[in-house]
Design a protein around this motif. Structure first.
Motif, PDB file in Angstrom:
ATOM      1  N   ASP A   1     116.225   3.952  81.015  1.00  0.00           N
ATOM      2  CA  ASP A   1     115.437   4.889  79.466  1.00  0.00           C
ATOM      3  C   ASP A   1     114.466   4.129  79.378  1.00  0.00           C
ATOM      4  N   LEU A   2     113.377   4.987  80.345  1.00  0.00           N
ATOM      5  CA  LEU A   2     112.065   5.806  79.778  1.00  0.00           C
ATOM      6  C   LEU A   2     111.844   6.282  79.611  1.00  0.00           C
ATOM      7  N   ARG A   3     110.217   5.832  78.017  1.00  0.00           N
ATOM      8  CA  ARG A   3     109.785   7.433  77.826  1.00  0.00           C
ATOM      9  C   ARG A   3     108.460   8.073  78.529  1.00  0.00           C
ATOM     10  N   CYS A   4     108.518   8.857  78.733  1.00  0.00           N
ATOM     11  CA  CYS A   4     107.584   9.551  79.323  1.00  0.00           C
ATOM     12  C   CYS A   4     106.931   9.677  78.572  1.00  0.00           C
ATOM     13  N   LEU A   5     104.911   9.606  79.470  1.00  0.00           N
ATOM     14  CA  LEU A   5     104.324  10.129  78.219  1.00  0.00           C
ATOM     15  C   LEU A   5     103.537  10.886  79.146  1.00  0.00           C
ATOM     16  N   SER A   6     103.893  11.806  78.935  1.00  0.00           N
ATOM     17  CA  SER A   6     102.311  12.939  79.091  1.00  0.00           C
ATOM     18  C   SER A   6     100.600  13.013  79.138  1.00  0.00           C
ATOM     19  N   VAL A   7     100.277  13.305  79.739  1.00  0.00           N
ATOM     20  CA  VAL A   7      98.708  13.428  79.937  1.00  0.00           C
ATOM     21  C   VAL A   7      98.791  14.752  79.410  1.00  0.00           C
ATOM     22  N   GLU A   8      99.441  16.631  79.176  1.00  0.00           N
ATOM     23  CA  GLU A   8      99.039  17.120  78.225  1.00  0.00           C
ATOM     24  C   GLU A   8      99.450  17.020  77.052  1.00  0.00           C
ATOM     25  N   CYS A   9     100.679  16.003  77.211  1.00  0.00           N
ATOM     26  CA  CYS A   9     101.358  16.210  75.998  1.00  0.00           C
ATOM     27  C   CYS A   9     101.078  14.791  75.319  1.00  0.00           C
ATOM     28  N   LEU A  10      99.930  13.661  74.896  1.00  0.00           N
ATOM     29  CA  LEU A  10      99.615  13.172  74.646  1.00  0.00           C
ATOM     30  C   LEU A  10      97.914  13.816  73.956  1.00  0.00           C
ATOM     31  N   SER A  11      97.285  14.724  75.296  1.00  0.00           N
ATOM     32  CA  SER A  11      95.753  15.306  74.687  1.00  0.00           C
ATOM     33  C   SER A  11      96.589  16.032  73.963  1.00  0.00           C
ATOM     34  N   SER A  12      96.846  17.177  73.898  1.00  0.00           N
ATOM     35  CA  SER A  12      97.643  18.152  72.709  1.00  0.00           C
ATOM     36  C   SER A  12      97.592  17.674  70.984  1.00  0.00           C
ATOM     37  N   PHE A  13      98.789  16.488  71.266  1.00  0.00           N
ATOM     38  CA  PHE A  13      98.235  15.332  70.112  1.00  0.00           C
ATOM     39  C   PHE A  13      97.260  14.765  69.558  1.00  0.00           C
ATOM     40  N   LEU A  14      96.108  14.089  70.484  1.00  0.00           N
ATOM     41  CA  LEU A  14      95.208  14.104  70.072  1.00  0.00           C
ATOM     42  C   LEU A  14      94.601  14.670  69.280  1.00  0.00           C
ATOM     43  N   SER A  15      94.325  16.692  70.099  1.00  0.00           N
ATOM     44  CA  SER A  15      94.091  17.444  69.521  1.00  0.00           C
ATOM     45  C   SER A  15      94.369  17.978  68.005  1.00  0.00           C
ATOM     46  N   GLY A  16      95.781  17.324  67.501  1.00  0.00           N
ATOM     47  CA  GLY A  16      96.550  17.802  66.416  1.00  0.00           C
ATOM     48  C   GLY A  16      95.771  17.116  65.121  1.00  0.00           C
ATOM     49  N   PHE A  17      95.111  16.128  65.841  1.00  0.00           N
ATOM     50  CA  PHE A  17      94.345  15.271  64.809  1.00  0.00           C
ATOM     51  C   PHE A  17      93.371  15.201  64.960  1.00  0.00           C
ATOM     52  N   ARG A  18      92.834  16.563  65.798  1.00  0.00           N
ATOM     53  CA  ARG A  18      90.717  17.196  65.666  1.00  0.00           C
ATOM     54  C   ARG A  18      89.983  15.735  66.374  1.00  0.00           C
ATOM     55  N   ILE A  19      90.958  14.985  66.976  1.00  0.00           N
ATOM     56  CA  ILE A  19      89.724  14.047  67.441  1.00  0.00           C
ATOM     57  C   ILE A  19      89.487  13.996  68.709  1.00  0.00           C
ATOM     58  N   GLU A  20      89.542  15.275  69.379  1.00  0.00           N
ATOM     59  CA  GLU A  20      89.473  15.095  71.245  1.00  0.00           C
ATOM     60  C   GLU A  20      87.941  15.163  71.223  1.00  0.00           C
ATOM     61  N   ASP A  21      87.399  15.994  70.632  1.00  0.00           N
ATOM     62  CA  ASP A  21      85.721  15.599  70.993  1.00  0.00           C
ATOM     63  C   ASP A  21      85.285  14.535  71.351  1.00  0.00           C
ATOM     64  N   TYR A  22      86.176  13.466  70.652  1.00  0.00           N
ATOM     65  CA  TYR A  22      85.561  12.265  70.407  1.00  0.00           C
ATOM     66  C   TYR A  22      85.803  11.829  71.927  1.00  0.00           C
ATOM     67  N   PHE A  23      87.291  11.416  72.762  1.00  0.00           N
ATOM     68  CA  PHE A  23      87.437  11.031  73.817  1.00  0.00           C
ATOM     69  C   PHE A  23      87.252  11.920  74.703  1.00  0.00           C
ATOM     70  N   LEU A  24      86.532  13.607  74.413  1.00  0.00           N
ATOM     71  CA  LEU A  24      86.407  13.924  75.635  1.00  0.00           C
ATOM     72  C   LEU A  24      84.430  14.032  76.077  1.00  0.00           C
ATOM     73  N   ASP A  25      83.989  13.557  74.888  1.00  0.00           N
ATOM     74  CA  ASP A  25      83.175  12.755  75.097  1.00  0.00           C
ATOM     75  C   ASP A  25      82.626  11.696  75.613  1.00  0.00           C
ATOM     76  N   TYR A  26      83.694  10.523  75.225  1.00  0.00           N
ATOM     77  CA  TYR A  26      83.905   9.396  75.707  1.00  0.00           C
ATOM     78  C   TYR A  26      83.738   9.117  77.444  1.00  0.00           C
ATOM     79  N   ALA A  27      84.636  10.040  77.490  1.00  0.00           N
ATOM     80  CA  ALA A  27      84.788  10.281  79.255  1.00  0.00           C
ATOM     81  C   ALA A  27      83.647  10.982  80.072  1.00  0.00           C
ATOM     82  N   GLU A  28      83.033  12.112  79.690  1.00  0.00           N
ATOM     83  CA  GLU A  28      81.550  12.723  80.004  1.00  0.00           C
ATOM     84  C   GLU A  28      80.747  11.652  79.771  1.00  0.00           C
ATOM     85  N   GLU A  29      81.146  10.861  79.149  1.00  0.00           N
ATOM     86  CA  GLU A  29      79.926   9.620  79.358  1.00  0.00           C
ATOM     87  C   GLU A  29      79.707   8.939  80.072  1.00  0.00           C
TER      88      GLU A  29
END
Lengths: 423, 615
Positions: free
Chosen positions: A86-114
């Protein structure tokens, strides 16, 4: 500026000082998206896709709301076992797509690169790392990845779990289909089950696993029938909905709701009119946000995507009586393991089945295993006289895709396909 | 009948390739260390976003007469390299060993079986293609590879000796006044190692791919040797050998890479810093770089290469600046510029100075890609004159002209100058300079002199941009530079101003009149330019476009600033610091004021002159 962009900017503004508040805003956004997909969805979208859309949004929302019952996974992990706990899977690919759906992917991408993460790393992985390291996305209860397909799997999951103190399990999947290799994976699956039993204080049920696998087999069999119908039928979708198919074929395969989805899809296809536009077989990921492609593919009568090969990377039936061996074989014999030619073989099989007018391969930024073999795909498609368009871009980072380039390439390809059809 | 051919030569790239076994079978096995001028063949056969190293190996393979290659499934690019090689050279021998990610007994057994399968495949290929084949010489294999101490045990000891590759001099004793570094990351090739060694730096350990010495001495397994067949003996030796092969210091693709962290921890006291090498489009080492940056209190320099020599100038600057920072920290020798290159005086430029009778005057010259700047200082550290000149086609000519200009302003002659220190990209091309120091150290020196409160400098030059983190004494604590790309540099602004058809000087004031927020999102200057063209076509206001351009350049600069820590006490240097629009956006993004010197372009030259005064 549209509503989503404004809301996304607000999240980005909030995240540095108040990551928890930013996370609440993401959950609130998903709550409204669930409402929208359930009650306000475009009526031109087939019912099955509307059902899948609401199901997937709700699934991710629940996974974020209850991190103590959530497991970080990649899309190739044996989710069937996690369902039995009864565990839910949160996939890396899927959550990232959702964040991109919010148009906030640039913040997190820059954070990781920094922080020092490579700019050339797959943006799905980098986005998730940024979301986790920035403290916006809380740690899950467990982390599970396979060594298959992509270099990022082991490194990203190890990095994430070490940074956030999440217990991580890596399944090492050999490339050869030998008895030794199968035994090696089965032993790891047994060990994984033991670790999950200990971590979540819950006994594992092989009967339940057999039921999950039975539903998985039924779902896949119906999907194969749908594919046969998709050769001629009109079944409109959007780029985003095509990506949601990964919930049905990977992350949640075996769940009762997914079986319902495929049954609905089959029913609708049987009643669907014939399609006389351009049929496309898509290879690899989709840039769901890409404006030109949206213009041509989203709910139009001119062009439709019949299938993405990623959703069909393992088409064999599983044996409910020997579930662990079946799951081991599913991972070892995935079309992406071993030589790239196996993936090309899959594309050829699907081309025989679907008879598309053309094939599009999207080279997602940072995905070496896919881009690295694209010239082999081109050679084989040329041998078959099946037109192939290779597009370069990014599945979720808008900054890595250039509309002018994509528009010119796609429209030239479109003209070529129309000419071949005599239209 | 097929005639017997010469001894076969197979290439390899991964340290987990069992080349000792191949060697024992009479194969000439050769590690491919590619250095390519271009990617002509790779561009045709592989996608441009595949790891540069893999693409360079393809070029190397095409240019040499290898009979084949043995690879492992070490990474995605290597797997695709194998596919590409096999498809394009169908008559050669290629084998891809399935390398386990986990290290345990089962994995040992699996890998040993793969090795045996590979040897079977080779024998079949060799027989079919008429190569000399040789049964594995068990005695020499045992003699070469068994009964020596296990290398991994030695490597993980806190008293580890130098782990140098053949190019690093392991005989050098550990001297306290020599800078010692650890070389870590993706394989750098001999050129990087040689560059480091040429600067008098000792490579204390080399933990890059394939650099660890192959000393697989493992005990011969105990057994009933009298009753064992040769095959059984070989099998048990192979198992022991495979175990040692897989238990090397792990590379980052392995499931458990904690051995690397332990080793680094043990060695961290014995080095002054880490040079971390990555390869373009090889991402797996960036995770470790990030962790080291976070967890270790050691100076670390990241250099990225692409297996070509194109970026050697930038790498040299970074390396020299890093060395200067390490030396300053260590306070080596009599002054902290102990290793600064001393230029031999050329015959034509030998200067007779009258420094014994006159006050000391030094000149600093910053030879950049866009401007060449000079400063004259007296011994009281007073600026006598400064000059800024646009760099022409030859940096040496610009240096001559700026020297004449600044001397004229101060009413001096070349003979009045005791010492000339050069900096900037063209620093090594100025024949009359007595010393050269990198622009990183010079900007730090100049900035600290002008304002001791400065802790973070952003320097946006014409060709590159950099962020420098200073300590309270003005020493460089850390620095990062942008990649070899125009994005985020002064050149980016020049191109955008040209597209807007306005002089570069007007871009800043114009952007301050902006009323609408526009986004230029492309990472690439070329694409950004076409975005600007699209905005012009949409009749957007030039002021708003100019503001969007400044937002874009500051976004890239912010990434650099954050990577060095973003400690308040901000200063901007370089020509772009004159742009009010950039400063405005930067201050808003930082939430802090940014200090500028009235002539931001001369800070580097000032720092060079200060170094001159210090001797």
């Amino acid at each position: 500026m549209n509503l989503v962009e404004t809301y996304g900017n607000l999240i980005k503004k909030t995240a540095p000082a108040h990551p928890t508040a930013a996370f609440r805003m993401i959950k609130t956004g998903l709550y409204y998206e669930r409402f929208r997909t359930k009650h306000l969805a475009d009526k031109n979208i087939p019912g099955a896709y509307r059902f899948l859309n609401t199901y997937a949004v709700n699934y991710v929302l629940q996974a974020l709301r209850t991190p103590d019952k959530t497991v970080w996974t990649n899309i190739f992990a044996p989710v069937e076992i996690l369902q039995c706990f009864d565990l839910r899977c949160l996939s890396v690919e899927c959550l990232s797509s959702f964040l991109s759906g919010f148009r906030i992917e640039d913040y997190f991408l820059d954070y990781a690169e920094e922080e020092g993460i490579a700019s050339t790393l797959c943006s799905y992985h980098k986005n998730f790392i940024g979301a986790s390291d920035s403290g916006v996305v809380p740690p899950a209860a467990f982390s599970l990845t396979t060594s298959t397909i992509c270099d990022g799997n082991i490194n990203t999951f190890r990095y994430l779990s070490e940074n956030r103190g999440v217990k991580n399990y890596i399944l090492d999947i050999p490339m050869d289909n030998s008895e030794d290799a199968i035994t090696y994976v089965i032993e790891q699956l047994k060990d994984l089950i033991r670790v999950l039993e200990e971590t979540f204080c819950k006994p594992f049920s092989y009967e339940r696993l057999a039921e999950v696998i039975q539903r998985e087999n039924e779902s896949k069999a119906i999907y194969e029938e749908c594919l046969t119908l998709l050769r001629d039928k009109a079944y409109p979708s959007t780029l985003t909905l095509q990506m949601y198919m990964l919930f049905a074929t990977h992350l949640n395969i075996g769940e009762p709701e997914i079986l319902t989805f495929f049954k609905k899809m089959h029913e609708e296809l049987l009643a669907a009119p014939d399609f006389d536009g351009i049929n496309i077989l898509w290879v690899h990921l989709l840039p769901w946000y890409q404006e030109t492609l949206q213009e041509y593919f989203n709910l139009t009568k001119d062009c439709q995507i019949q299938a993405i090969e990623m959703n069909l990377d393992y088409r064999e039936k599983l044996d409910p009586k020997d579930p662990l061996r079946s799951l081991a074989l599913k991972m070892i014999n995935n079309a992406y393991t071993r030589s790239y030619d196996r993936k090309v073989d899959l594309v050829c099989e699907l081309a025989d089945l679907l008879e598309p007018d053309g094939v599009i391969n999207f080279c997602h930024w940072g995905c070496k295993q896919s881009s690295g073999g694209v010239m082999r795909l081109k050679e084989r498609m040329q041998e078959r006289d099946l037109p192939l368009l290779i597009l370069d871009g990014d599945g979720m980072d808008r900054r890595n895709s250039h509309n002018g380039q994509i528009r010119t390439r796609w429209e030239a390809f479109h003209e070529l396909l129309l000419a071949r059809k005599g239209q | 009948m097929v005639q017997s051919k010469k001894t076969p030569t197979l290439g390899y790239i991964c340290k987990y390739v069992p080349f000792e076994v191949l060697k024992a079978a009479g194969i000439n096995i050769c590690r491919i260390e590619p250095q390519t001028a271009d990617f002509c063949k790779a561009d045709t056969l592989m996608h441009a976003n595949v790891c540069s190293f893999a693409r360079a190996v393809l070029e190397d393979f095409a240019d040499h007469d290898y009979d084949g290659m043995v690879l492992t499934t070490c990474c995605d690019s290597a797997r695709r390299l194998f596919d590409t090689l096999r498809a394009n050279w169908p008559d050669r021998f290629f084998y891809c060993l399935d390398l386990p990610h986990k290290i345990n007994d089962f994995a040992d057994t699996l890998y040993a079986k793969h090795i045996k399968k590979m040897m079977d495949a080779w024998e079949a290929y060799a027989a079919e293609h008429g190569y000399d084949t040789k049964k594995i010489d068990l005695d020499s294999f045992v003699k070469e590879n068994m009964s020596k101490p296990h290398p991994a045990d030695t490597l993980l000891s806190s008293e580890a000796p130098d782990i140098c590759n053949t190019s690093a001099d392991s005989s050098v004793s550990c001297q306290t006044d020599t800078i010692s570094i650890g070389l870590v990351g993706a394989r750098p090739g001999d050129s990087i190692r040689d560059l480091i060694l040429s600067k008098g730096i000792r490579i204390r350990f080399d933990m890059t791919c394939t650099a660890v010495q192959r000393d697989f001495g493992v005990s011969v397994p105990e057994g009933d040797t009298l009753n064992q067949s040769d095959q059984e003996r070989f099998d048990s030796c192979l198992c022991a050998y495979t175990h040692a092969l897989l238990n090397q210091i792990p590379c980052m693709r392995m499931a458990d890479a904690s051995g690397r962290q332990r080793f680094l921890k043990d060695m961290s006291e014995q080095v002054d810093g880490i040079i971390y090498h990555t390869i373009k489009f090889c991402d797996i080492y960036s995770y470790e770089y990030t962790q080291i940056h976070k967890d270790f209190d050691l100076p670390i320099l990241k250099i990225e290469t692409d297996a070509t020599a194109q970026s050697s100038g930038q790498i040299l600057t970074r390396l020299e600046a890093f060395i200067e920072a390490l030396e300053a920290k260590k306070n080596v020798g009599q002054n902290h510029l102990g290793s600064v290159t001393e230029n031999p005086p050329s015959a034509s430029e030998t200067r007779i100075t009258n420094k014994e009778t006159s006050p000391m005057i030094v000149m600093g010259i910053d030879s950049g890609s866009t401007s060449t700047n000079a400063v004259l200082l007296n011994e009281k550290k007073e600026i006598l004159a400064s000059a800024v000149l646009r760099t022409g086609a030859k940096s040496g000519d610009s240096a001559d002209r700026v020297r004449a200009m600044v001397l004229e302003k101060a009413g001096l002659t070349p003979e009045d100058v005791s010492l000339v220190v050069s900096t900037g990209y063209g620093r090594v091309s100025i024949p009359f300079a007595d010393k050269d120091v990198t622009e990183i150290s010079c900007h730090a020196k100049g900035a600290h002199f002008l304002n001791p409160e400065i802790r973070t400098i952003l320097d946006i030059g014409g060709q590159d941009s950099k962020a420098i983190h200073l300590d309270e004494n003005g020493n460089v604590k850390d620095f990062v530079m942008n990649d070899k790309c125009a994005a985020g540099t002064g050149r980016f602004l020049e191109m955008m101003a040209r597209t807007l058809e306005i002089p570069i000087e007007e871009l800043g004031p114009l952007s301050l009149k902006s009323n609408e927020s526009l986004t230029i999102s492309s990472m690439c200057t070329v694409f950004a330019e076409s975005e600007v063209i699209s905005l012009i076509a949409q009749n957007k206001e030039p002021a708003d476009i100019a503001h969007g351009i400044h937002e874009a350049i500051v976004s890239r600069a912010m990434s650099l600033i954050k990577r060095v820590g973003a400690e308040p006490g901000f200063m901007m240097t370089g020509g772009v610091a004159k742009n009010e629009g950039v400063i405005d956006v930067l201050q808003k993004r930082l939430g802090a004021s940014v200090w500028r010197y009235e002539e931001p372009e001369i800070v580097g030259a000032l720092g060079a002159a200060l170094f001159g005064l210090e001797g």
